[in-house]
Write a protein that holds these residues in place. Structure first.
Motif, PDB file in Angstrom:
ATOM      1  N   LYS A 133       7.189   3.438   6.817  1.00  0.00           N
ATOM      2  CA  LYS A 133       6.366   2.296   6.349  1.00  0.00           C
ATOM      3  C   LYS A 133       6.001   1.644   7.636  1.00  0.00           C
ATOM      4  CE  LYS A 133       3.855   0.153   3.425  1.00  0.00           C
ATOM      5  NZ  LYS A 133       2.744   0.806   2.961  1.00  0.00           N
ATOM      6  N   THR A 134       7.010   1.401   8.565  1.00  0.00           N
ATOM      7  CA  THR A 134       6.866   0.828   9.807  1.00  0.00           C
ATOM      8  C   THR A 134       6.063   1.440  10.894  1.00  0.00           C
ATOM      9  OG1 THR A 134       8.725   1.769  11.236  1.00  0.00           O
ATOM     10  CG2 THR A 134       9.301  -0.191   9.573  1.00  0.00           C
ATOM     11  N   GLN A 175       0.718  -1.126  -0.050  1.00  0.00           N
ATOM     12  CA  GLN A 175      -0.097  -0.172  -0.136  1.00  0.00           C
ATOM     13  C   GLN A 175       0.874   1.335   0.020  1.00  0.00           C
ATOM     14  OE1 GLN A 175      -2.434  -0.353   3.511  1.00  0.00           O
ATOM     15  NE2 GLN A 175      -4.102  -0.919   2.434  1.00  0.00           N
ATOM     16  N   PRO A 176       0.452   2.268  -0.677  1.00  0.00           N
ATOM     17  CA  PRO A 176       1.228   3.619  -0.543  1.00  0.00           C
ATOM     18  C   PRO A 176       1.085   4.045   0.943  1.00  0.00           C
ATOM     19  CG  PRO A 176      -0.972   3.935  -1.861  1.00  0.00           C
ATOM     20  CD  PRO A 176      -0.849   2.408  -1.370  1.00  0.00           C
ATOM     21  N   LEU A 177       2.201   4.936   1.178  1.00  0.00           N
ATOM     22  CA  LEU A 177       2.322   5.531   2.412  1.00  0.00           C
ATOM     23  C   LEU A 177       0.847   6.466   2.931  1.00  0.00           C
ATOM     24  CD1 LEU A 177       5.987   6.881   2.439  1.00  0.00           C
ATOM     25  CD2 LEU A 177       5.054   4.831   3.691  1.00  0.00           C
ATOM     26  N   SER A 178       0.649   6.434   4.056  1.00  0.00           N
ATOM     27  CA  SER A 178      -0.606   7.277   4.370  1.00  0.00           C
ATOM     28  C   SER A 178      -0.268   8.781   4.596  1.00  0.00           C
ATOM     29  CB  SER A 178      -1.269   6.673   5.670  1.00  0.00           C
ATOM     30  OG  SER A 178      -0.287   6.858   6.817  1.00  0.00           O
ATOM     31  N   THR A 179      -0.914   9.415   4.652  1.00  0.00           N
ATOM     32  CA  THR A 179      -0.631  10.909   4.729  1.00  0.00           C
ATOM     33  C   THR A 179       0.260  11.225   6.153  1.00  0.00           C
ATOM     34  OG1 THR A 179      -2.657  11.557   3.996  1.00  0.00           O
ATOM     35  CG2 THR A 179      -1.587  13.329   5.050  1.00  0.00           C
ATOM     36  N   SER A 180      -0.164  10.520   7.092  1.00  0.00           N
ATOM     37  CA  SER A 180       0.782  10.840   8.498  1.00  0.00           C
ATOM     38  C   SER A 180       2.171   9.798   8.131  1.00  0.00           C
ATOM     39  CB  SER A 180      -0.054  10.268   9.632  1.00  0.00           C
ATOM     40  OG  SER A 180      -0.121   8.830   9.589  1.00  0.00           O
ATOM     41  N   GLN A 181       2.286   8.912   7.453  1.00  0.00           N
ATOM     42  CA  GLN A 181       3.500   8.247   7.501  1.00  0.00           C
ATOM     43  C   GLN A 181       4.482   9.263   6.279  1.00  0.00           C
ATOM     44  OE1 GLN A 181       1.821   4.816   5.732  1.00  0.00           O
ATOM     45  NE2 GLN A 181       2.769   3.456   7.670  1.00  0.00           N
ATOM     46  N   LYS A 182       3.738  10.024   5.347  1.00  0.00           N
ATOM     47  CA  LYS A 182       4.420  10.784   4.349  1.00  0.00           C
ATOM     48  C   LYS A 182       5.038  11.923   5.298  1.00  0.00           C
ATOM     49  CE  LYS A 182       1.942   9.806   0.066  1.00  0.00           C
ATOM     50  NZ  LYS A 182       1.190  10.469  -0.842  1.00  0.00           N
ATOM     51  N   GLU A 183       4.195  12.537   6.003  1.00  0.00           N
ATOM     52  CA  GLU A 183       4.584  13.509   6.919  1.00  0.00           C
ATOM     53  C   GLU A 183       5.967  13.225   7.617  1.00  0.00           C
ATOM     54  OE1 GLU A 183       5.501  17.254   7.834  1.00  0.00           O
ATOM     55  OE2 GLU A 183       3.899  16.804   6.349  1.00  0.00           O
ATOM     56  N   ALA A 184       5.929  12.191   8.470  1.00  0.00           N
ATOM     57  CA  ALA A 184       6.923  11.719   9.196  1.00  0.00           C
ATOM     58  C   ALA A 184       8.137  11.546   8.391  1.00  0.00           C
ATOM     59  CB  ALA A 184       6.530  10.316   9.617  1.00  0.00           C
ATOM     60  N   ALA A 185       8.255  10.992   7.361  1.00  0.00           N
ATOM     61  CA  ALA A 185       9.207  10.743   6.403  1.00  0.00           C
ATOM     62  C   ALA A 185       9.840  12.224   6.074  1.00  0.00           C
ATOM     63  CB  ALA A 185       8.952   9.801   5.138  1.00  0.00           C
ATOM     64  N   ARG A 186       8.981  13.113   5.504  1.00  0.00           N
ATOM     65  CA  ARG A 186       9.383  14.178   5.161  1.00  0.00           C
ATOM     66  C   ARG A 186      10.286  15.122   6.249  1.00  0.00           C
ATOM     67  NH1 ARG A 186       4.114  15.341   3.017  1.00  0.00           N
ATOM     68  NH2 ARG A 186       4.097  14.786   0.761  1.00  0.00           N
ATOM     69  N   GLN A 187       9.787  14.789   7.361  1.00  0.00           N
ATOM     70  CA  GLN A 187      10.043  15.401   8.692  1.00  0.00           C
ATOM     71  C   GLN A 187      11.517  14.720   9.020  1.00  0.00           C
ATOM     72  OE1 GLN A 187       7.894  15.090  12.105  1.00  0.00           O
ATOM     73  NE2 GLN A 187       9.228  16.266  13.647  1.00  0.00           N
ATOM     74  N   ARG A 188      11.547  13.498   9.041  1.00  0.00           N
ATOM     75  CA  ARG A 188      12.930  12.826   9.135  1.00  0.00           C
ATOM     76  C   ARG A 188      13.779  13.366   8.427  1.00  0.00           C
ATOM     77  NH1 ARG A 188      14.463   6.714  10.566  1.00  0.00           N
ATOM     78  NH2 ARG A 188      16.483   6.617   9.286  1.00  0.00           N
TER      79      ARG A 188
END
Length: 57
Positions: free
Chosen positions: A51-52, A20-33
């Protein structure tokens, strides 16, 4: 001692397993990291880490 493994970008994609594609909150966490580490956008490792995380919309 830790075994040397093949980096994820050199491994083939898993067969028959559609993720599945990343959810909105997962995308935001990846951007922040990525931003915290001085990158303009998330790389493969940031996305794999995100993704984890729990899939909150």
């Amino acid at each position: 001692m830790r075994k040397t493994t093949t980096p994820p970008w050199k491994k083939p994609n898993p067969k028959g397993k559609k993720g599945q594609p990343l959810s909105t909150s997962q995308k935001e966490a990846a951007r922040q990291r990525a931003e915290e580490n001085g990158r303009a956008y998330p790389n493969l490792v940031d996305n794999m880490w995100a993704k984890t995380l729990p899939r909150g919309e």
